[in-house]
Motif scaffolding. Structure first.
Motif, PDB file in Angstrom:
ATOM      1  N   SER A   1       0.856  -1.189   0.000  1.00  0.00           N
ATOM      2  CA  SER A   1       0.000   0.000   0.000  1.00  0.00           C
ATOM      3  C   SER A   1       0.888   1.233   0.000  1.00  0.00           C
ATOM      4  O   SER A   1       2.081   1.156   0.319  1.00  0.00           O
ATOM      5  N   ILE A   2       0.300   2.376  -0.337  1.00  0.00           N
ATOM      6  CA  ILE A   2       1.073   3.618  -0.430  1.00  0.00           C
ATOM      7  C   ILE A   2       0.327   4.734   0.282  1.00  0.00           C
ATOM      8  O   ILE A   2      -0.891   4.890   0.126  1.00  0.00           O
ATOM      9  N   ALA A   3       1.058   5.502   1.081  1.00  0.00           N
ATOM     10  CA  ALA A   3       0.496   6.643   1.795  1.00  0.00           C
ATOM     11  C   ALA A   3       1.153   7.925   1.297  1.00  0.00           C
ATOM     12  O   ALA A   3       2.284   7.913   0.805  1.00  0.00           O
ATOM     13  N   GLY A   4       0.430   9.017   1.434  1.00  0.00           N
ATOM     14  CA  GLY A   4       0.958  10.309   1.033  1.00  0.00           C
ATOM     15  C   GLY A   4       1.407  11.124   2.231  1.00  0.00           C
ATOM     16  O   GLY A   4       0.767  11.099   3.289  1.00  0.00           O
ATOM     17  N   ALA A   5       2.496  11.836   2.072  1.00  0.00           N
ATOM     18  CA  ALA A   5       2.923  12.785   3.101  1.00  0.00           C
ATOM     19  C   ALA A   5       1.943  13.953   3.147  1.00  0.00           C
ATOM     20  O   ALA A   5       1.161  14.163   2.221  1.00  0.00           O
ATOM     21  N   MET A   6       1.985  14.713   4.235  1.00  0.00           N
ATOM     22  CA  MET A   6       1.169  15.920   4.347  1.00  0.00           C
ATOM     23  C   MET A   6       2.083  17.130   4.355  1.00  0.00           C
ATOM     24  O   MET A   6       3.044  17.187   5.122  1.00  0.00           O
TER      25      MET A   6
ATOM     26  N   ASN B   1       6.632  11.613  11.461  1.00  0.00           N
ATOM     27  CA  ASN B   1       7.949  11.310  10.903  1.00  0.00           C
ATOM     28  C   ASN B   1       8.447  12.503  10.087  1.00  0.00           C
ATOM     29  O   ASN B   1       7.689  13.074   9.288  1.00  0.00           O
ATOM     30  N   ASN B   2       9.677  12.861  10.277  1.00  0.00           N
ATOM     31  CA  ASN B   2      10.357  13.899   9.496  1.00  0.00           C
ATOM     32  C   ASN B   2       9.554  15.198   9.413  1.00  0.00           C
ATOM     33  O   ASN B   2       9.316  15.730   8.315  1.00  0.00           O
ATOM     34  N   PRO B   3       9.107  15.739  10.566  1.00  0.00           N
ATOM     35  CA  PRO B   3       8.293  16.961  10.512  1.00  0.00           C
ATOM     36  C   PRO B   3       9.111  18.201  10.196  1.00  0.00           C
ATOM     37  O   PRO B   3      10.310  18.271  10.476  1.00  0.00           O
TER      38      PRO B   3
ATOM     39  N   GLY C   1       4.282  10.372   7.026  1.00  0.00           N
ATOM     40  CA  GLY C   1       3.820   9.253   7.832  1.00  0.00           C
ATOM     41  C   GLY C   1       4.037   9.542   9.304  1.00  0.00           C
ATOM     42  O   GLY C   1       4.554  10.600   9.693  1.00  0.00           O
ATOM     43  N   ALA C   2       3.627   8.604  10.125  1.00  0.00           N
ATOM     44  CA  ALA C   2       3.735   8.806  11.570  1.00  0.00           C
ATOM     45  C   ALA C   2       3.889   7.464  12.266  1.00  0.00           C
ATOM     46  O   ALA C   2       3.646   6.408  11.685  1.00  0.00           O
ATOM     47  N   THR C   3       4.292   7.540  13.533  1.00  0.00           N
ATOM     48  CA  THR C   3       4.521   6.354  14.348  1.00  0.00           C
ATOM     49  C   THR C   3       3.723   6.475  15.635  1.00  0.00           C
ATOM     50  O   THR C   3       3.643   7.556  16.229  1.00  0.00           O
TER      51      THR C   3
ATOM     52  N   CYS D   1       5.668   3.566   6.957  1.00  0.00           N
ATOM     53  CA  CYS D   1       5.046   4.224   8.105  1.00  0.00           C
ATOM     54  C   CYS D   1       4.055   3.271   8.765  1.00  0.00           C
ATOM     55  O   CYS D   1       3.692   2.231   8.198  1.00  0.00           O
ATOM     56  N   THR D   2       3.615   3.620   9.974  1.00  0.00           N
ATOM     57  CA  THR D   2       2.784   2.729  10.775  1.00  0.00           C
ATOM     58  C   THR D   2       1.391   2.548  10.194  1.00  0.00           C
ATOM     59  O   THR D   2       0.791   1.477  10.305  1.00  0.00           O
ATOM     60  N   TYR D   3       0.869   3.601   9.577  1.00  0.00           N
ATOM     61  CA  TYR D   3      -0.505   3.519   9.064  1.00  0.00           C
ATOM     62  C   TYR D   3      -0.672   4.457   7.879  1.00  0.00           C
ATOM     63  O   TYR D   3       0.165   5.337   7.636  1.00  0.00           O
TER      64      TYR D   3
END
Length: 574
Positions: free
Chosen positions: A258-263, A287-289, A276-278, A308-310
Motif C-alpha cells: 500500500s502507499i500513503a501520502g505525506a502531508m 515522521n520527518n516533521p 507518515g507517523a509512528t 510508516c505505521t498507518y
C-alpha cells in the motif's frame, strides 16, 4: 514496449517559491503556457527535487523493475548527466552530449548494481540556448499486476473543496482511463455531476469513517477494482502523485503493498508536516516533521524512511483483500490508524507522493479533541501488539487531561472526560452513535467554546525559556499554581500555537495562544475551582476505566466481529 515509472511534474501551484519542489534552474526561465523550460547557453537545469528525483533504492529493493530508461524531449545542444546521490555522496553515473537535441529513450544499463544510492536525477547543461520539454522515467520490465483504482472521497458541506477535487482529477485522462471517483456526500446536495468517471452517492452523516466505508462497499460491490484510494475532500494533491503510486504498485514485489501520502502545509507548500507517523506512548509522532523539501538533504532524510505505521486517509491507496476488515465506527479521528493496524498495512511513503492541507493546529477544539482522545484510548485497549500496563495507561490518560486543565483549557478537559464516559459505556454507545452530528453539537454546547478574537497581524509573542527544575518543582507542588492565592497570579503571556502550555500558564492570570492558521488569538483564564472539579472527575473516570479494563477489553474485542464486518456497515448505511 515500455511503461512509465514517473512522469515529469510541473509546478501547478501558482507559487514561484515552490518551484524548487519541482525543478532547479540557473540561467533559464519557465514557459508556463507551453509547460517547458528555456535554458540559456551555459544555464543548468536539475531534477534533484522532491517531485522529480527518482527513488532508485526503493525501486531496486521493493519492486520488480530491473531496467530503467529516461525518456527525454529536448531541443538544442546540451550536456546531460544522470547523477546518483546518497548521504554525503554524489556520483555521475552516465554522461551524454547531444548536438541536435534529443527525442528518444536513454536506457541506463546495470543500474541494479547501484542500490546503495537513494535517489537518481537528471542534470542538463545548455551548450547553446535549448528547450527542455520532458524528462520521464520509464521501464521495459514486465508489470506484476494491473491496477484498477477506486478513488473514494468523503465530503460534508465543503462544496468548493470537493468541486475542485473533481475537476482536478477528471481533467486527467491517465486517471479517467484507470480509475473511478466515488464522492460520498454526507451533507447537503453538491454541484458535482455524475459522469462515466465520477459517481456521487448520498450518504447519512456517518462521519469520515462511515463515508469511507460506504465508498469501500461501493468499490467492492462493483467488482471492477483491485485497489482503493481514500482522499479527504480538502486534500489538494498532484494528480501525477496518484499516477506515480499506481505505477509503483504495478511493480511492487509485495502483493499487499500500500502507499500513503505525506502531508505538506497548504500555506507553506514546501514545508512537510509529516511523512507518515509512528504510534508512541498514547500519541502519534510525526515522521520527518517541518522539513523544507526544497533542500536536497530533506529528500535524503525522507528516502531513508519509506515505511510508516498507518495510511492517513488524506492520501492512502491499498489493495482490496479478500479478508479486508472494515473500520471501527469512530465517526472521525483514529479510524485510519486502526484500519491499517487491523489489516496489517505498513504503507510505503515516498518523495513526490503527498497532499497539501490545512494544519491540524487550525482544527483544535473541544469536540475535535474529544474525538481524538477516544481513539487514543481505544487504540491502547484494542489495537496495540504490546498493550500498556494499567499503571502506564492510567498515567497516559490522566496526564493528558491534566496538561489541558493545567494550561487553563477547561473546555477541552471536560470534553476529554466525556470521552472516558463514552468508552466506559461499552460497544453499545458506538453502535447507537454512527451519526454523531447531534451528539457533537450537544457536547460543544455543554463544555463551551474557546474564547477567541480574530487578528489581522501576529501579536507580540512572549519568549518561552527552557523550564528550570526549580520552576517544574514549584509548579508541581502548587498544582500548577492552582493552590496559590489569586494576587500571586496576575500576569499573562502570549504564545504561538494551540498545544497545551501548562508551564507557561503557571503563575499567570490568563494565557493567550495565537493560531497563525486561523489568524486568531485564543484566551484561557485561570479558574482553580474548575480545575479541581475536572481533576476529580478525570481521576475518578480514569481509575474506573482501569478497574473495568479487562471486562471492557473483552466486550470490545467481541464487538470487532460485528463492527469490522461488511454486513454491519451495509446495514447501518442502507
Amino acid at each position: 514496449m515500455f511503461n512509465i515509472i514517473q512522469d515529469f511534474f510541473f509546478n501547478n501551484l501558482n507559487n514561484e517559491k515552490a518551484n524548487d519542489l519541482y525543478f532547479k534552474i540557473d540561467g533559464g526561465i519557465i514557459l508556463k503556457k507551453e509547460q517547458c523550460y528555456l535554458l540559456f547557453k551555459g544555464g543548468n537545469f536539475s531534477t534533484e527535487t522532491y517531485f522529480n528525483a527518482l527513488p532508485l533504492k526503493f525501486l531496486l529493493e521493493k519492486t520488480s523493475i530491473a531496467h530503467i530508461g529516461l525518456q527525454a524531449t529536448i531541443k538544442g545542444r546540451i550536456l546531460l548527466k544522470i547523477i546518483l546521490i546518497k548521504e554525503n555522496c554524489k556520483k555521475i553515473y552516465a554522461e551524454y552530449q547531444f548536438n541536435e537535441g534529443i527525442a528518444d529513450t536513454l536506457w541506463i544499463e546495470n543500474v541494479e548494481k547501484e542500490n546503495s544510492y537513494d535517489l537518481m536525477y537528471v542534470e542538463v547543461t545548455a551548450l547553446e540556448d535549448s528547450i527542455i520539454k520532458n524528462l520521464t522515467w520509464v521501464t521495459d520490465s514486465k508489470k506484476k499486476r494491473d491496477i484498477r483504482l477506486a478513488i473514494c472521497c468523503t465530503t460534508f458541506n465543503r462544496q468548493q473543496d470537493v468541486k475542485r477535487l473533481f475537476y482536478r482529477l477528471s481533467s486527467k485522462s491517465y486517471l479517467t482511463e484507470q480509475c473511478r471517483l466515488f464522492i460520498i456526500n454526507n451533507g447537503d446536495p453538491i454541484d458535482v455531476p455524475d459522469t462515466d468517471f465520477c459517481k456521487v452517492i448520498k450518504n447519512k452523516n456517518s462521519g469520515g469513517t462511515g463515508g469511507f466505508m460506504r465508498g469501500l462497499l461501493e468499490a467492492r460491490k462493483a467488482r471492477l477494482f483491485t485497489h482503493v484510494m481514500f482522499i479527504d475532500d480538502d486534500a489538494f494533491c498532484e494528480p501525477l502523485s496518484i499516477k506515480k503510486s499506481i505505477s509503483l504498485l504495478e511493480y511492487a514485489i509485495d502483493d499487499k503493498a500500500s502507499i500513503a501520502g505525506a502531508m505538506l502545509y497548504l500555506d507553506r507548500p514546501w514545508i512537510q508536516y509529516e511523512a507518515g507517523a509512528t504510534l508512541k506512548n498514547f500519541n502519534i509522532e510525526s515522521n520527518n516533521p517541518n522539513l523544507d523539501l526544497r533542500e536536497s538533504g530533506s529528500l535524503l532524510i525522507n528516502a531513508h524512511s519509506t515505511e510508516c505505521t498507518y495510511g492517513p486517509w488524506w492520501f492512502f491507496i491499498f489493495p482490496i483483500l479478500d479478508d479486508l476488515k472494515m473500520s471501527f465506527p469512530f465517526f472521525v479521528r483514529g479510524d485510519d490508524v486502526t484500519f491499517s493496524l487491523r489489516n496489517n498495512f505498513r504503507p510505503y511513503i515516498l518523495n513526490g507522493i503527498c497532499s497539501w492541507q490545512e494544519s491540524f493546529d487550525a482544527k483544535i477544539s473541544p469536540s475535535v479533541e474529544y474525538l481524538a482522545f477516544r481513539s487514543f484510548i481505544m487504540i491502547s485497549l484494542l489495537y496495540l501488539s504490546h498493550k500498556p500496563s494499567d499503571k502506564i495507561l492510567f498515567k497516559n490518560i490522566f496526564s493528558h487531561i491534566m496538561r489541558e486543565i493545567c494550561g487553563y483549557r477547561y473546555q477541552i478537559g471536560m470534553a476529554l472526560c466525556q470521552s472516558l464516559k463514552d468508552i466506559l459505556s461499552g460497544p453499545e454507545f458506538w453502535a447507537s452513535h454512527i451519526e454523531m452530528g447531534p451528539y457533537i453539537k450537544k457536547l460543544s454546547d455543554q463544555v463551551g467554546k474557546m474564547e477567541s478574537y480574530n487578528i489581522a497581524n501576529p501579536p507580540q509573542i512572549d519568549y518561552e525559556p527552557l523550564v528550570s527544575r526549580r520552576k517544574k518543582l514549584l509548579a508541581l507542588i502548587t498544582l500548577f499554581g492552582n493552590l496559590l492565592p489569586s494576587f500571586l497570579c496576575k500576569g499573562s503571556k502570549t504564545v504561538i500555537g494551540l498545544a497545551p502550555r501548562p508551564f507557561v500558564s503557571f503563575n499567570q492570570d490568563h494565557i493567550c495562544q495565537y493560531s497563525p492558521e486561523n489568524k486568531a488569538v485564543y484566551i484561557f483564564y485561570r479558574k482553580p475551582k474548575k480545575f479541581f472539579k475536572i481533576c476529580f472527575i478525570a481521576f475518578k473516570l480514569t481509575r474506573l476505566l482501569i478497574l473495568k479494563r479487562q471486562v471492557l477489553e473483552h466486550k470490545y474485542e467481541e464487538s470487532l466481529k460485528l463492527f469490522e464486518s461488511m454486513e454491519f456497515w451495509e446495514d447501518v448505511l442502507k
